[in-house]
Design a protein around this motif. Structure first.
Motif, PDB file in Angstrom:
ATOM      1  N   MET A  14      41.241  -5.733 -24.810  1.00 33.04           N
ATOM      2  CA  MET A  14      42.489  -6.146 -25.255  1.00 33.04           C
ATOM      3  C   MET A  14      43.581  -5.802 -24.100  1.00 33.04           C
ATOM      4  N   LYS A  15      45.086  -6.949 -24.554  1.00 37.73           N
ATOM      5  CA  LYS A  15      46.013  -6.754 -22.968  1.00 37.73           C
ATOM      6  C   LYS A  15      46.021  -5.746 -23.286  1.00 37.73           C
ATOM      7  N   SER A  16      46.467  -5.263 -22.092  1.00 34.85           N
ATOM      8  CA  SER A  16      47.394  -3.760 -21.460  1.00 34.85           C
ATOM      9  C   SER A  16      48.624  -4.065 -22.027  1.00 34.85           C
ATOM     10  N   ARG A  17      49.337  -3.238 -23.238  1.00 32.18           N
ATOM     11  CA  ARG A  17      50.127  -2.959 -23.324  1.00 32.18           C
ATOM     12  C   ARG A  17      50.823  -1.595 -23.443  1.00 32.18           C
ATOM     13  N   PRO A  18      52.188  -0.980 -23.247  1.00 31.99           N
ATOM     14  CA  PRO A  18      52.201   0.909 -23.587  1.00 31.99           C
ATOM     15  C   PRO A  18      52.239   0.929 -24.850  1.00 31.99           C
ATOM     16  N   THR A  19      51.344   1.905 -24.999  1.00 28.69           N
ATOM     17  CA  THR A  19      50.970   2.782 -26.479  1.00 28.69           C
ATOM     18  C   THR A  19      51.644   3.937 -26.172  1.00 28.69           C
ATOM     19  N   LEU A  20      51.741   4.826 -27.326  1.00 23.62           N
ATOM     20  CA  LEU A  20      52.263   5.877 -26.840  1.00 23.62           C
ATOM     21  C   LEU A  20      52.152   7.337 -28.455  1.00 23.62           C
TER      22      LEU A  20
END
Lengths: 624, 832
Positions: free
Chosen positions: B285-291
C-alpha cells in the motif's frame, strides 16, 4: 608520573617585551626628567605632565642615603611605620624589610606636605614614579604607598634606572598577592653595579663608595669636590670585587645557605639592557641569578676594565637608551640556538639580547628555564583546581538542598546533621569529607607556593572559600560535637581545622583591601542565609556546656560569664543581621539553650537584654 | 479531445473574468450606461464562479453539443468585452451612441442570464448520467480486482474518488469508534506530549504505555487519539483496538484490515496467515500515516501478532507488563497531588475543589490513601459521594486497614487490580502476598524480602530473584536503584530497596485476609501501625496460630503490653515499630521454627531493645536483621544460633558493635555466611573476632564514616568472596592480609575518599573478578602487581585512574573491561 605535568611551557616573550618598552619612548622621557632634576641640584621632586600621563621624578641620590650603620645590608623593618598598611608588613617572625636610606628619603618627602598634596591631587589617568639610583628605590616605595591608597581612577606605575634592591621577600609576596608586581619596571644596564650592590654587606662596600659617589655626582652634573682618578679606579676594583663575591655565592648555590644571603630580592619586572637590545624578566630568583651572570664578561674584556664599566654605566642610561633605539632600528639578532621548542628559543633570544649568550650548559639558561617551568606548572595547577572546583560546586549545591530540606522540617541543618541517624546525614557527611579533602589540598598547595602568587586574593577563590566555610564549617562543628571528642571545645587550640582558619584569614585580608579607602560597607538589610561567623555553633555548644554547669552549680562565675558573653555575641549579630534566622527554628539547639537560659536569668535581666527583646517580639518568625 | 475542451473552458472562464473587470472599469468611467453596466456586472459575478467550477472539476468528457454551447457563450462574452470597452469610450454627451450600447449590453446580459436556466439543467442531467456509468464501471473493476487478486495494482483504492468515498462510508458504518474520553480527564496534556515525543521519531514504530491497573493508561491512549494535533495528522486513520487478556487475534487482525486496508478482506486460515497477509498488504500500500492503539495487552505473544511495520504506521500499546524493549516503553506516572485532588473532588462533589461542607482533613486523608492512582480516586471518590462525615471516617479507617469500603470499591478497584495478580504463577503469587508484611510508604530492604522467600518459601536464590524482577516488571513493586549502583548480592542485583504502591499493598492484604478464621491464616499481618496488638488477635490467643509469617507494627512496647500467644508454625517474624525503647515479644519463645527475624525501627532515634532473653531460644534462626538500634549484647544469646547464616545491622550505633564483639571471646556463629554492617556510626575499628568467622562469604561494612582501620587478620576469612567497603571516608588503607583472600571475587572500595593506596601485593587476589573504586580520589597509583589479576573482568573507576587500568588491560589483562564512571548528582538521597 602524571601525564599532565609533562606539558612544557609554550612561550617566553621577555625579549619582545624588552624591545617594546625600550622603543616606546616612556623610558627616554623618564630619563630626560631625571637629567633635568639633577641639573637643578634638587632636594625636591619634579612633576612632569605629558598627554594624560604624570611623571613624578625623584632626585638621583644623596651620599648619606647609602650609609647605613645599624644593619648589615642596609635593610630596615617597617612594622612600626605608619606609611604602609598592615597587609604589607608581614609578621614578627617574617617582617617586611625595605632599603633604609630610601625609606628615610621617602619619609622626608611625605613630611613635605607639598609632595603629598600634589601627588594626591593629580587628575591624570596614569602616574609614573621615576627615579635613578637610590631615587629609584624611593620611587618604588612611593609607588607602593600610592598603590595602597587603592584609588580607583588612577593607574600608577614605577620606572627605575639602576636602582638598588628595595625590599625583601615579604614585600614581594605581598605585592604578588595583589598582582602588583607588574607595576614595577627596573631598567638595569648590563654592568651597572648599583642594582647588585646591596646583595653584599654594607661594610664591604662602604669604603669604595665614599670615593665613587662623588664621582657619580659629577657625572650627573652635580657639583662636588674633585677626587683623583687613581683612587676612583682603585675603589671601583674593590667595590666590584666584593659585590661579585656575594652574587656568585648566590648564583651558584641554591637555598641551603640562605642565612648568609642578603634579605633583599628583586621585586617586579627587571629589564636588562645591553648595548644593542633589552629583555624583561619577572621571576625573582631568575633575576637574582641574572644579576650575577650578566656582569660576567662575554667579550673577553679584562677585569679592571669591567670594573670601570660597572661604575660608569650607572650614570650612562641616556646613551644606552639611544644605542638600543638605534640598534633595534637597524638590525635584528637571531638566537644562535637550535631547538624545537619556541619556549627554549625565546629564552635564548632573551639571553642574546642582554649579552649573556645562550650556550647549552649556561646557568642563566637553566635559571630561566626553571622559572618558566615553575610558572607553567602554577598555571596548570590552577587550571586543574578550577575544574575540580566546579565539580565540587555540585556537592555544595546538594548540601544547600539538604539545608533547605532540614529547614522545612523545622530543624536547622546543624542540628539535623549532628544526630547522624538518617541515611541522608551519612550522604551529607560524604560530601563534607569530599570538600574537606579538596580545600585541604588547596590550602596546602598555596602554602607550598605552587599556585599563582595572587591566588589568595582572587575574588573567585575567596568567595568560593567563604561560601564553603560558611556552609560546611557548621557541619564540621556538628561532627566534632557528635563524637566523643566533643568534650573538648572546638574553639580551643588545634581543634579547628587549619583550612577554615586560613580561608577566614584570606577573606579578612581581602575584605580589608576592599574597604581600603573610606568607603564603609553598607549594613545588611536582611538576615543572612548563612550565619556569617562560621564558628557560631561552636560558641553555642560551649554556651550549652556552661549552662549545664550553671544548672549543676559548678564554676558558676566562669560559666555565667560564658553565657552572658554568648548572649552579647548573639545580640550583636542580630543587630547587624549577620545571623541566619534558621538558628531560631523551633527545634534548633539554640532555642533550647535560650529557653533554659532565660529561665535561669533574673527577671531584671529581661528588661535589659536586647536579645530577649528581639525574641519576645517574634516579628522575625514570619521571615524564617 | 479532452485537452481541447479544457482549453475552451479555461478560455471561457478567463474571458468572463476579463469582461467582469472591464465592466467594473466602465462603471467608473461611463456615465450614461452606468446602470446597465451594473446589471451586467451582477450577471457576470453570478456566472463566473460556476464557470470556474466547471473548469476545476472538469475531468469528464464533454459532448459536442455542450462544447458548442460553451463556445457560443465564450463568443458572446468576448463580444461583450469589446462592447463594454467601446462603451466606456463613448463621450458623455453622445446620447445616441449611449443608447445603442445600452441596448447591446442589455442583450448580452439577457443572454448570459438565460444561458443557465435554459441549458443548465440538461447539462446537469447529462453529468449525472455520466457519473452513474463511470461508477458502475468502477465497481466492476473492483470486483475484477478482487477476484483475480491482481496484486500489481495497488492503486485499487483510488480508482475513483466517488466510489472510494462510497466504500469508506460503507465500512465506517460498522467500525467501532474510538471510545469516549472519561468525563473528567486531568493532567493528561503532559503525558500526551511525552508520549508523542517518544512516538513521533521516524524510526519508532511502537511505544508501550506501561502502568499499574487503574493508572489511566487507556485514558491516555484515548486522549492521544482525540488530541487535535494527532487527529489533524492521522485524520480518519486512527484505530483503537482493545486486546484484553484472552483476545481472538484473528478477529482483531481482520478488524484492523477493515479499518486500515479497507478493501475486500480475504479469509485468513489462522492468526499467522492473517499477520503475514496483513503485513504484505501494508508493504504494497501507499504509505499513509496510520495510528493503531492496542489497548490492554497482556501477553508478549499476543503483541507479536499485532505489531506491523510500515512507513508512517505507528502502534501504541497499553499494558501493565514490560512487553517491549525499555526504550520503547513509556512509564505512566501517577497523578500529582493537585491533579489527584481535582479528580477526587470531581467524583465526590462534582466540582473541582473540595466542597465547603466537608472537612478538608478527611478529604486529604482519603486522597492520601489513593496515592495518586486515578482509578482509586474515582472509585473511592464516588463511593463517598454525598456521604456523612461518619462514613468518611469509617472509610479512612477501613482503607488504612486495607479493607474495602464499599462493594463498588471492591468490584471497581480491587478486582480491577486483582486481574494483574490472577495471571501470576502460583509461586510468584505467593511472593506477592508477602508484600503486605512491610509497612506502607517506606523503602524496604530487598535483602529482607529475598531472605523471606529463600528461607520460608524455600526458593533458591535465583528463583527468588527472578520472582522479584517479575513482580517489578509487572509493576507490582518498584525496585529503587541505590544511588551509586553498587553491585549487590551474588546474583548481581544492584537494587537494595523497593517500594510498593499502597493500593497494591492493600490488595495483597485483602487477598491474605480471605483465609478465615484469623488463626488459620498463613500470614498474620497488622496492616498499619497501632499502639497494641490487635484485639481480634488476642481473642483467638487461646489456640495456637497457624501463621507462617507474622508481621507486627506498633509503637513503644513494654513487656506488659504483649499477651501470650502461641505460634508453633511461624517461620518469619517482622517487627516494625517506631519507638526509642522496645521490648521483644515473649511469644518469640513459642516460635521454635523461626528462621527469619526482621526488627526495624522507624523512629528518628536509635532504639534500645529489651526482653532479649527470648532470643536464646531461636535455634533455627537463619537470618537476623536489625535496623536503627543500639545494638544489644547479642553475644549473650547467640549460643544457640548455630544455623544463623545472615546477620545485618543497619543504621545502628557502632560503638556497641565494637564493644560486644570485643568483650566476647566466644562470639561464634559457625555458619554465618553474610555479615552486613551498614550506616553505623561510631564504628572505628572492625572487631578482630569477625576475622575468626571463617565461614563468612560476604562481608559488607559500608557507610561507616568513622571506620578508619580494618583488622590485620582480615586475611583469615578464607571463604570470603565479596568484600564491600564503600563509603567509608576515613578508611586510609586496606590491610595487607587482604591479599591472601584467594576466593575474593568482588571488591568495592568506592567513595573511600581518603583511601591512599592499594596494597602492593594486590595482584595476589587471583579470583578477583570485579573491582569498584569510584571516587577514591587519593588513590593515584595502581600497584604494579595488578598485572597479575588474571580473573579480573570489570573495573569501575574514575577517569584518571582509568587510564592506568586501560594500560594494564593493554599490557596484561585483555579481557578487562574498564568502566569510567561519571559522577551523578541528584537529590534522591534527600528522600531516603
Amino acid at each position: 608520573m602524571d601525564v599532565d605535568l609533562l606539558n612544557p611551557p609554550k612561550f617566553s616573550v621577555g625579549q619582545e617585551l624588552g624591545s617594546l618598552i625600550a622603543t616606546c619612548g616612556i623610558l627616554t622621557k623618564a630619563w630626560e626628567g631625571i637629567c633635568s632634576i639633577s641639573n637643578n641640584k634638587g632636594d625636591s621632586f619634579l612633576l612632569v605632565k605629558d598627554e594624560d600621563v604624570a611623571y613624578v621624578i625623584f632626585p638621583s641620590f644623596h651620599n648619606e642615603d647609602f650609609i647605613v650603620t645599624d644593619s648589615k645590608y642596609g635593610e630596615c623593618n617597617i612594622q612600626n611605620d605608619k606609611i604602609f598598611s598592615a597587609g604589607l608588613k608581614g609578621d614578627d617572625d617574617n617582617p617586611a624589610l625595605v632599603h633604609k636610606g630610601a625609606l628615610n628619603r621617602f619619609r622626608q618627602f611625605l613630611e613635605n606636605q607639598d609632595f603629598k598634596a600634589k601627588v594626591e591631587g593629580l587628575k591624570e589617568q596614569a602616574i609614573i614614579f621615576v627615579g635613578h639610583s637610590i631615587g629609584g628605590a624611593v620611587a618604588a616605595l612611593a609607588t607602593l604607598w600610592f598603590l595602597e591608597k587603592r584609588l580607583r581612577n588612577s593607574n600608577s606605575f614605577c620606572i627605575t634606572f639602576g636602582a638598588p634592591l628595595f625590599g625583601n621577600a615579604i614585600i614581594r609576596e605581598a605585592l604578588g598577592c595583589e598582582d602588583w608586581l607588574g607595576r614595577f619596571c627596573h631598567v638595569v644596564c648590563k654592568y651597572d653595579i648599583v642594582p647588585r650592590m646591596n646583595l653584599a654587606p654594607y661594610e664591604s662596600t662602604a669604603k669604595p663608595l665614599d670615593a665613587i659617589v662623588p664621582h657619580w655626582w659629577s657625572k650627573m652634573g652635580i657639583d662636588c669636590a674633585a677626587v683623583s682618578h687613581f683612587s676612583i679606579s682603585e675603589a671601583c676594583m674593590a667595590l666590584v670585587n666584593s659585590v661579585l663575591k656575594c652574587t656568585s655565592t648566590i648564583a651558584n648555590n641554591y637555598p641551603g645557605e640562605s642565612g648568609l644571603r642578603s634579605p633583599f630580592v628583586p621585586i617586579g619586572t627587571y629589564m636588562f639592557c645591553s648595548t644593542h637590545d633589552a629583555a624583561c624578566f619577572e621571576d625573582s630568583e631568575a633575576v637574582l641569578k641574572l644579576l650575577h651572570f650578566s656582569m660576567q664578561s662575554q667579550d673577553g674584556i679584562p677585569f679592571d676594565q669591567i670594573a670601570g664599566i660597572c661604575i660608569s654605566e650607572h650614570t650612562d642610561y641616556g646613551h644606552m637608551l639611544e644605542d638600543i633605539d638605534g640598534a633595534l632600528l637597524n638590525a635584528r639578532q637571531f638566537a644562535n640556538f637550535v631547538s624545537n621548542s619556541s619556549f627554549e628559543i625565546g629564552i635564548a633570544l632573551e639571553l642574546e639580547a642582554i649579552g649573556v649568550g645562550a650556550q647549552q650548559d649556561n646557568h642563566a639558561l637553566f635559571a630561566l628555564r626553571k622559572a618558566g617551568e615553575e610558572k607553567n606548572e602554577k598555571d596548570r595547577n590552577i587550571e586543574k583546581l578550577n575544574v575540580e572546583l566546579s565539580t565540587n560546586q555540585s556537592s555544595m549545591a546538594e548540601l544547600e538542598w539538604y539545608k533547605m530540606r532540614c529547614k522545612n522540617n523545622n530543624i536547622g541543618y546543624y542540628d539535623a546533621f549532628k544526630q547522624l541517624v538518617e541515611k541522608k546525614d551519612f550522604k551529607v557527611n560524604l560530601h563534607r569529607k569530599k570538600l574537606e579533602s579538596f580545600w585541604d589540598e588547596i590550602v596546602d598547595k598555596e602554602k607550598k607556593h605552587v599556585l599563582p602568587s595572587d591566588f589568595r586574593t582572587r575574588n573567585k577563590w575567596i568567595n568560593a572559600g567563604t561560601a564553603y566555610r560558611r556552609l560546611v564549617e557548621p557541619l564540621d562543628i556538628a561532627y566534632h560535637y557528635h563524637t566523643d571528642k566533643g568534650h573538648k571545645s572546638y574553639l580551643s587550640d588545634g581543634v579547628r581545622p587549619h583550612r577554615h582558619i586560613v580561608l577566614e584569614k584570606w577573606m579578612k585580608e581581602k575584605e580589608q583591601t576592599r574597604t581600603g579607602g573610606n568607603r564603609g560597607r553598607r549594613g545588611r538589610t536582611n538576615f543572612a542565609s548563612l550565619t556569617q561567623d562560621s564558628c557560631f555553633w561552636a560558641h553555642l555548644e560551649e554556651a550549652c556546656k556552661a549552662l549545664v554547669n550553671l544548672q549543676q552549680e559548678q564554676d558558676i562565675n566562669a560559666s555565667l560569664q560564658v553565657c552572658v558573653e554568648f548572649e552579647k555575641y548573639v545580640g550583636s549579630m542580630i543587630t547587624d543581621k549577620s545571623i541566619s534566622l534558621e538558628v531560631f527554628l523551633d527545634q534548633s539547639s539554640f532555642m533550647i539553650w535560650w529557653q533554659q537560659y532565660s529561665d535561669f536569668q533574673s527577671p531584671q535581666w529581661k528588661s535589659s537584654s536586647s536579645v530577649f527583646d528581639f525574641m519576645a517580639k517574634e516579628g522575625w518568625k514570619k521571615k524564617v | 479531445m479532452k485537452m481541447v475542451d479544457l482549453v475552451t473552458q479555461s478560455i471561457v472562464g478567463s474571458v468572463a473574468n476579463e469582461l467582469l473587470s472591464l465592466v467594473r472599469d466602465a462603471i467608473k468611467k461611463s456615465y450614461n450606461c452606468k446602470n446597465y453596466c451594473k446589471r451586467l456586472e451582477k450577471a457576470l459575478e453570478e456566472i463566473i464562479p460556476l464557470l470556474e467550477e466547471v473548469i476545476t472539476t472538469g475531468s469528464e468528457e464533454i459532448s459536442q453539443l455542450r462544447q458548442k454551447q460553451l463556445g457560443d457563450l465564450h463568443k458572446k462574452l468576448k463580444d461583450g468585452t469589446e462592447l463594454v470597452n467601446n462603451c466606456s469610450k463613448v463621450k458623455r454627451y453622445n446620447l445616441y451612441k449611449s443608447y445603442k450600447f445600452a441596448n447591446k449590453i442589455l442583450a448580452l446580459e439577457k443572454y448570459i442570464i438565460n444561458f443557465h436556466p435554459k441549458q443548465g439543467w440538461l447539462h446537469t442531467l447529462c453529468d449525472m448520467q455520466h457519473l452513474s456509468v463511470s461508477m458502475k464501471e468502477g465497481f466492476e473493476k473492483i470486483q475484477v480486482e478482487i477476484a483475480t487478486r491482481e496484486l500489481q495494482q495497488p492503486q485499487l483504492m483510488i480508482i475513483d474518488s466517488m466510489s472510494q468515498l462510497q466504500i469508506d462510508e460503507e465500512i465506517r458504518s460498522h467500525i467501532p469508534q474510538i471510545p469516549e474520553l472519561p468525563k473528567f480527564p486531568v493532567g493528561l496534556q503532559i503525558s500526551i506530549d511525552e508520549l508523542w515525543k517518544r512516538l513521533s521519531p521516524k524510526d519508532v514504530s511502537h511505544v508501550a504505555v506501561k502502568g499499574m491497573g487503574g493508572s489511566g493508561k487507556t485514558t491516555l491512549a484515548i486522549a492521544l487519539c482525540t488530541d487535535p494535533k494527532i487527529k489533524d495528522l492521522y485524520k480518519d486513520r486512527i484505530v483503537f483496538e482493545t486486546v484484553s487478556q484472552s483476545p481472538n487475534l484473528k478477529v482483531t487482525i481482520e478488524r484492523l484490515w477493515d479499518k486500515i486496508v479497507r478493501g475486500h478482506r480475504p479469509d485468513f486460515h489462522n492468526v499467522e496467515d492473517a499477520h503475514m497477509q496483513f503485513q504484505q498488504r501494508l508493504n504494497q500500500m501507499k504509505s499513509r500515516p496510520t495510528l493503531v492503539v492496542l489497548d490492554d495487552v497482556w501477553k508478549k505473544h499476543h503483541l507479536e501478532k499485532l505489531l506491523f511495520k510500515a512507513e508512517g504506521y505507528k502502534t501504541v500499546i497499553t499494558t501493565r507488563d514490560s512487553l517491549v524493549e525499555a526504550n520503547c516503553q513509556y512509564d505512566l506516572q501517577l497523578l500529582r497531588d493537585a491533579d489527584a485532588l481535582s479528580l477526587f473532588c470531581f467524583w465526590t462533589f462534582g466540582q473541582h475543589t473540595v466542597s465547603e461542607t466537608v472537612d478538608q482533613n478527611l478529604v486529604s486523608q482519603v486522597i492520601e490513601e489513593c496515592k495518586g492512582l486515578p482509578l482509586a480516586l474515582k472509585v473511592i471518590g464516588s463511593s463517598l459521594c454525598d456521604k456523612p462525615p461518619a462514613v468518611w471516617r469509617d472509610a479512612i479507617n477501613r482503607l488504612s486497614q486495607a479493607e474495602p469500603i464499599s462493594d463498588y470499591h471492591k468490584d471497581g478497584l480491587l478486582s480491577c487490580l486483582k486481574t494483574s495478580i490472577d495471571i501470576l504463577e502460583r509461586e510468584v503469587h505467593e511472593c506477592f502476598l508477602d508484600l503486605g508484611i512491610f509497612p506502607e510508604d517506606r523503602k524496604n530492604s530487598v535483602a529482607a524480602l529475598l531472605d523471606l522467600w529463600v528461607y520460608v518459601h524455600e526458593l533458591d536464590w535465583e528463583a527468588a530473584y527472578r520472582n522479584l524482577t517479575e513482580l517489578n516488571s509487572r509493576n507490582l513493586l518498584s525496585l529503587v536503584n541505590s544511588p551509586m549502583d553498587h553491585f549487590g548480592n551474588m546474583c548481581g542485583s544492584s537494587f537494595e530497596l523497593f517500594i510498593q504502591h499502597d493500593v497494591l499493598r492493600d490488595l495483597a492484604l485483602n487477598l491474605t485476609r480471605n483465609e478465615e478464621p484469623i488463626n488459620m491464616r498463613r500470614r498474620l499481618i497488622m496492616p498499619r501501625r497501632e499502639n497494641f496488638v490487635p484485639r481480634i488477635w488476642k481473642r483467638y490467643a487461646d489456640s495456637p496460630f497457624n501463621a507462617e509469617i507474622v508481621s507486627l507494627h506498633t509503637g513503644m512496647m513494654n513487656k506488659e503490653d504483649w499477651c501470650h500467644m502461641n505460634f508453633p508454625r511461624t517461620e518469619a517474624l517482622v517487627l516494625n515499630f517506631s519507638a526509642s525503647e522496645y521490648c521483644l515479644p515473649p511469644f518469640l519463645q513459642t516460635m521454635h521454627k523461626l528462621k527469619v527475624l526482621v526488627i526495624v525501627n522507624y523512629n528518628s532515634k536509635r532504639a534500645t531493645l529489651e526482653g532479649l532473653s527470648v532470643l536464646s531460644s531461636l535455634s533455627q534462626l537463619k537470618s537476623l536483621r536489625l535496623e536503627r538500634m543500639i545494638v544489644p549484647p547479642l553475644h549473650n544469646y547467640c549460643q544457640s544460633w548455630e544455623k544463623l547464616e545472615k546477620l545485618s545491622l543497619s543504621l545502628c550505633d557502632g560503638s556497641e558493635i565494637m564493644k560486644w564483639m570485643q568483650t566476647s571471646l566466644c562470639f561464634n556463629l559457625p555458619n554465618l555466611v553474610e555479615l552486613t554492617i551498614d550506616h553505623c556510626s561510631n564504628l572505628e575499628e572492625l572487631p578482630a573476632c569477625i576475622c575468626n568467622m571463617t565461614s563468612l562469604q560476604k562481608l559488607s561494612v559500608t557507610n561507616c564514616h568513622d571506620l578508619y582501620k580494618l583488622s590485620d587478620d582480615l586475611g583469615k576469612l578464607s571463604s570470603l568472596q565479596m568484600l564491600r567497603l564503600y563509603a567509608c571516608p576515613c578508611l586510609e588503607e586496606l590491610p595487607y592480609s587482604i591479599c591472601k583472600l584467594k576466593h575474593l571475587k568482588f571488591l568495592d572500595i568506592s567513595l573511600c575518599e581518603y583511601m591512599q593506596q592499594l596494597p602492593d601485593e594486590f595482584g595476589q587476589l587471583s579470583s578477583l573478578k570485579v573491582l569498584d573504586m569510584r571516587e577514591c580520589s587519593h588513590v593515584k597509583k595502581i600497584p604494579k602487581s595488578a598485572n597479575g589479576l588474571k580473573s579480573l573482568v570489570r573495573v569501575i573507576c574514575d577517569e584518571k585512574i582509568g587510564r592506568q587500568w586501560t594500560a594494564i588491560k593493554a599490557s596484561s589483562i585483555p579481557r578487562l573491561h574498564v568502566e569510567v564512571a561519571e559522577e551523578h548528582f541528584h537529590l534522591d538521597w534527600l528522600e531516603d
